[in-house]
Design a protein around this motif. Structure first.
Motif, mmCIF file in Angstrom:
data_model
loop_
_atom_site.group_PDB
_atom_site.id
_atom_site.type_symbol
_atom_site.label_atom_id
_atom_site.label_comp_id
_atom_site.label_asym_id
_atom_site.label_seq_id
_atom_site.Cartn_x
_atom_site.Cartn_y
_atom_site.Cartn_z
ATOM 1 N N ALA A 267 0.837 -1.197 0.000
ATOM 2 C CA ALA A 267 0.000 0.000 0.000
ATOM 3 C C ALA A 267 0.874 1.250 0.000
ATOM 4 O O ALA A 267 1.951 1.279 0.595
ATOM 5 N N MET A 268 0.390 2.284 -0.691
ATOM 6 C CA MET A 268 1.059 3.581 -0.617
ATOM 7 C C MET A 268 0.723 4.224 0.713
ATOM 8 O O MET A 268 -0.343 3.979 1.295
ATOM 9 N N PHE A 269 1.615 5.045 1.241
ATOM 10 C CA PHE A 269 1.293 5.827 2.417
ATOM 11 C C PHE A 269 0.100 6.724 2.077
ATOM 12 O O PHE A 269 0.063 7.320 0.996
ATOM 13 N N PRO A 270 -0.867 6.851 2.989
ATOM 14 C CA PRO A 270 -2.010 7.725 2.707
ATOM 15 C C PRO A 270 -1.595 9.139 2.304
ATOM 16 O O PRO A 270 -2.238 9.762 1.466
ATOM 17 N N SER A 271 -0.507 9.631 2.890
ATOM 18 C CA SER A 271 -0.042 10.976 2.518
ATOM 19 C C SER A 271 0.414 11.014 1.070
ATOM 20 O O SER A 271 0.194 11.998 0.352
ATOM 21 N N ASP A 272 1.044 9.920 0.594
ATOM 22 C CA ASP A 272 1.462 9.858 -0.807
ATOM 23 C C ASP A 272 0.253 9.759 -1.734
ATOM 24 O O ASP A 272 0.259 10.312 -2.838
ATOM 25 N N VAL A 273 -0.780 9.040 -1.273
ATOM 26 C CA VAL A 273 -2.013 8.951 -2.067
ATOM 27 C C VAL A 273 -2.634 10.334 -2.201
ATOM 28 O O VAL A 273 -3.100 10.720 -3.274
ATOM 29 N N LEU A 274 -2.634 11.074 -1.107
ATOM 30 C CA LEU A 274 -3.199 12.420 -1.125
ATOM 31 C C LEU A 274 -2.438 13.303 -2.117
ATOM 32 O O LEU A 274 -3.041 14.052 -2.898
ATOM 33 N N GLU A 275 -1.119 13.208 -2.104
ATOM 34 C CA GLU A 275 -0.313 13.996 -3.040
ATOM 35 C C GLU A 275 -0.569 13.552 -4.485
ATOM 36 O O GLU A 275 -0.574 14.362 -5.405
ATOM 37 N N TYR A 276 -0.796 12.245 -4.669
ATOM 38 C CA TYR A 276 -1.126 11.715 -6.000
ATOM 39 C C TYR A 276 -2.441 12.310 -6.499
ATOM 40 O O TYR A 276 -2.541 12.744 -7.659
ATOM 41 N N LEU A 277 -3.443 12.346 -5.619
ATOM 42 C CA LEU A 277 -4.731 12.926 -6.000
ATOM 43 C C LEU A 277 -4.583 14.402 -6.348
ATOM 44 O O LEU A 277 -5.138 14.884 -7.347
ATOM 45 N N MET A 278 -3.825 15.127 -5.522
ATOM 46 C CA MET A 278 -3.650 16.565 -5.767
ATOM 47 C C MET A 278 -2.903 16.829 -7.072
ATOM 48 O O MET A 278 -3.237 17.753 -7.811
ATOM 49 N N SER A 279 -1.903 16.005 -7.354
ATOM 50 C CA SER A 279 -1.118 16.215 -8.573
ATOM 51 C C SER A 279 -1.916 15.879 -9.835
ATOM 52 O O SER A 279 -1.577 16.337 -10.934
ATOM 53 N N ASN A 280 -2.980 15.075 -9.678
ATOM 54 C CA ASN A 280 -3.805 14.697 -10.829
ATOM 55 C C ASN A 280 -5.162 15.396 -10.839
ATOM 56 O O ASN A 280 -6.034 15.045 -11.643
ATOM 57 N N ALA A 281 -5.337 16.369 -9.945
ATOM 58 C CA ALA A 281 -6.580 17.141 -9.922
ATOM 59 C C ALA A 281 -6.721 17.934 -11.216
ATOM 60 O O ALA A 281 -5.779 18.584 -11.664
ATOM 61 N N GLY A 282 -7.894 17.840 -11.820
ATOM 62 C CA GLY A 282 -8.133 18.515 -13.092
ATOM 63 C C GLY A 282 -7.868 17.625 -14.284
ATOM 64 O O GLY A 282 -8.304 17.940 -15.405
ATOM 65 N N LYS A 283 -7.139 16.523 -14.069
ATOM 66 C CA LYS A 283 -6.859 15.579 -15.149
ATOM 67 C C LYS A 283 -7.616 14.271 -14.931
ATOM 68 O O LYS A 283 -8.560 13.958 -15.647
ATOM 69 N N MET A 284 -7.196 13.537 -13.907
ATOM 70 C CA MET A 284 -7.871 12.282 -13.589
ATOM 71 C C MET A 284 -9.073 12.496 -12.676
ATOM 72 O O MET A 284 -10.036 11.721 -12.717
ATOM 73 N N PHE A 285 -8.997 13.545 -11.847
ATOM 74 C CA PHE A 285 -10.027 13.766 -10.830
ATOM 75 C C PHE A 285 -10.490 15.223 -10.867
ATOM 76 O O PHE A 285 -9.726 16.120 -11.239
ATOM 77 N N ASP A 286 -11.740 15.439 -10.465
ATOM 78 C CA ASP A 286 -12.291 16.788 -10.443
ATOM 79 C C ASP A 286 -11.491 17.673 -9.486
ATOM 80 O O ASP A 286 -11.291 17.322 -8.320
ATOM 81 N N TYR A 287 -11.064 18.821 -9.968
ATOM 82 C CA TYR A 287 -10.182 19.701 -9.204
ATOM 83 C C TYR A 287 -10.816 20.172 -7.898
ATOM 84 O O TYR A 287 -10.206 20.080 -6.830
ATOM 85 N N ASP A 288 -12.030 20.683 -7.961
ATOM 86 C CA ASP A 288 -12.681 21.237 -6.776
ATOM 87 C C ASP A 288 -12.997 20.166 -5.742
ATOM 88 O O ASP A 288 -12.873 20.396 -4.532
ATOM 89 N N ILE A 289 -13.387 18.985 -6.215
ATOM 90 C CA ILE A 289 -13.724 17.914 -5.274
ATOM 91 C C ILE A 289 -12.472 17.392 -4.581
ATOM 92 O O ILE A 289 -12.494 17.075 -3.384
ATOM 93 N N VAL A 290 -11.359 17.318 -5.298
ATOM 94 C CA VAL A 290 -10.089 16.918 -4.673
ATOM 95 C C VAL A 290 -9.710 17.912 -3.578
ATOM 96 O O VAL A 290 -9.280 17.523 -2.480
ATOM 97 N N ASN A 291 -9.868 19.188 -3.855
ATOM 98 C CA ASN A 291 -9.544 20.212 -2.847
ATOM 99 C C ASN A 291 -10.382 20.027 -1.588
ATOM 100 O O ASN A 291 -9.882 20.173 -0.465
ATOM 101 N N THR A 292 -11.646 19.723 -1.760
ATOM 102 C CA THR A 292 -12.512 19.475 -0.606
ATOM 103 C C THR A 292 -12.080 18.212 0.123
ATOM 104 O O THR A 292 -12.047 18.171 1.358
ATOM 105 N N PHE A 293 -11.750 17.176 -0.631
ATOM 106 C CA PHE A 293 -11.326 15.911 -0.033
ATOM 107 C C PHE A 293 -10.103 16.110 0.860
ATOM 108 O O PHE A 293 -10.017 15.527 1.951
ATOM 109 N N CYS A 294 -9.184 16.931 0.416
ATOM 110 C CA CYS A 294 -7.955 17.160 1.182
ATOM 111 C C CYS A 294 -8.222 17.828 2.528
ATOM 112 O O CYS A 294 -7.361 17.809 3.417
ATOM 113 N N LYS A 295 -9.397 18.411 2.702
ATOM 114 C CA LYS A 295 -9.730 19.066 3.960
ATOM 115 C C LYS A 295 -10.364 18.110 4.973
ATOM 116 O O LYS A 295 -10.473 18.443 6.148
ATOM 117 N N VAL A 296 -10.798 16.937 4.514
ATOM 118 C CA VAL A 296 -11.510 16.030 5.427
ATOM 119 C C VAL A 296 -10.784 14.703 5.656
ATOM 120 O O VAL A 296 -11.207 13.904 6.487
#
Length: 361
Positions: A267-296
């Protein structure tokens, strides 16, 4: 209490969270002292990590839903998914097939009620899963993560209902994919990848004209692998053509998949997964929803041992909302002996970052 890979668990370690078998029976109760034989038995059922209690982390980590409800949900999904591909076309439109979806609907309502009455809306990964139960526990986790994200996005209750049900059945199409493809420990061949990528369409086709489900929930089964940049599958949809429910489940699906170990992939470290999501926001994942996810999301649960960029070893004490990667930590080991025991707020100490999680001192 902290989560560590099974290979780091030593005899005489105290188990922090109760361990269940694939059929929901209690295997080892929390608080038990693990023997060498018990650890070997746990490895046999393909459990890749355990919560333990030790001198560094004795605080309890509370699941956002009740443990017994989690087990009930997993068994409900397992029962439905396991039996769905055995149902004949004639049975597909009968009451015999409806019962599985009524059970999932009831479970969806229970999960919603449990989460909506929980005052803590921050998400921390707390389940211990067996790879033999992976698909079913994954579906439940994705539903929980999606609900937390939906609440953070302030979706009304009716839309949360669609979201929860859609998340629980998002992988229903995998019931029609050969098990050897789903559970292989090897790299998939091009032909096997094609089979796997058919599961959204297979699931949606199965649901589309058979069950009294919302179109919003059904769309999740079809669209949860679509991407904002149009490079997803099965239809290459982009932007607003992808439903908000599918965008949410896509992020929850990726977070849980990457945070979970597999027999051939740690498994990836959850922190690395979070950085993966942020780096792919707007491409693989919705940008605004990723930003919200990072807050919770809480990538470093209280009690996690971490290495700091200055060479110190610390333990996570508290994560503050909106700053998931910069918790408050207590120094356990340092070349500067006068700092041992000191608490550091990484929001204020910007020159120091967590480099990785450690499992041993």
């Amino acid at each position: 209490m902290r989560l560590i890979p099974i290979e780091y668990v030593k005899p005489n370690t105290i188990l922090g969270k109760t361990l269940y078998t694939i059929d929901g029976r209690m295997l080892v109760k929390s608080g038990m002292v693990l023997t060498k034989r018990m650890i070997a038995k746990i490895k046999e059922i393909n459990v890749l990590s355990l919560y333990i209690v030790d001198e560094y982390s004795s605080d309890e980590i509370v699941d956002i839903i009740k443990p017994e409800l989690r087990q009930k949900a997993i068994l409900t999904i397992k029962d439905a998914f396991f039996n769905i591909n055995k149902i004949t076309i004639a049975d597909k439109f009968s009451k015999k097939s409806e019962v599985y979806f009524k059970n999932i609907q009831t479970m969806s309502e229970e999960l919603m009620e449990n989460i909506l009455t929980n005052e803590d809306v921050l998400l921390s990964l707390v389940d211990i899963r067996s790879m033999d139960n992976y698909i079913y526990s994954h579906s439940v986790n994705v539903a929980i993560i999606s609900m937390i994200l939906g609440i953070a996005l302030k979706l009304p209750k009716k839309k949360l209902e669609y979201l929860c049900m859609g998340a629980l059945i998002h992988d229903i199409g995998k019931s029609f994919v050969p098990k050897k493809v789903l559970m292989t420990e090897e790299e998939l061949t091009p032909e096997e990848n094609i089979l796997l990528e058919q599961h959204p369409r297979l699931g949606y086709n199965y649901l589309s004209d058979s069950y009294n489900l919302s179109a919003n929930s059904k769309s999740v089964a079809l669209q949860h692998h679509e991407r904002p940049d149009g490079l997803g599958y099965p239809d290459g949809l982009c932007g607003d053509k992808i439903s908000i429910f599918s965008k949410i489940v896509s992020i929850a699906d990726a977070y849980d998949t990457l945070s979970s170990g597999r027999p051939n992939k740690r498994a990836m470290f959850p922190s690395d997964v979070l950085e993966y999501l942020m780096s792919n926001a707007g491409k693989m994942f919705d940008y605004d929803i990723v930003n919200t996810f990072c807050k919770v999301v809480v990538p470093f649960s209280n009690g996690t041992l971490v290495n700091l960029s200055n060479g110190d070893i610390a333990i996570v004490k508290e994560t503050l909302p909106n700053f998931p990667l910069r918790p408050i930590v207590e120094i356990l080991k340092s070349s500067k002996t006068n700092t041992i025991g000191e608490e550091i707020n990484l929001i204020e100490e910007l020159s120091i970052v967590i480099t990785n999680i450690r499992y041993e001192m």
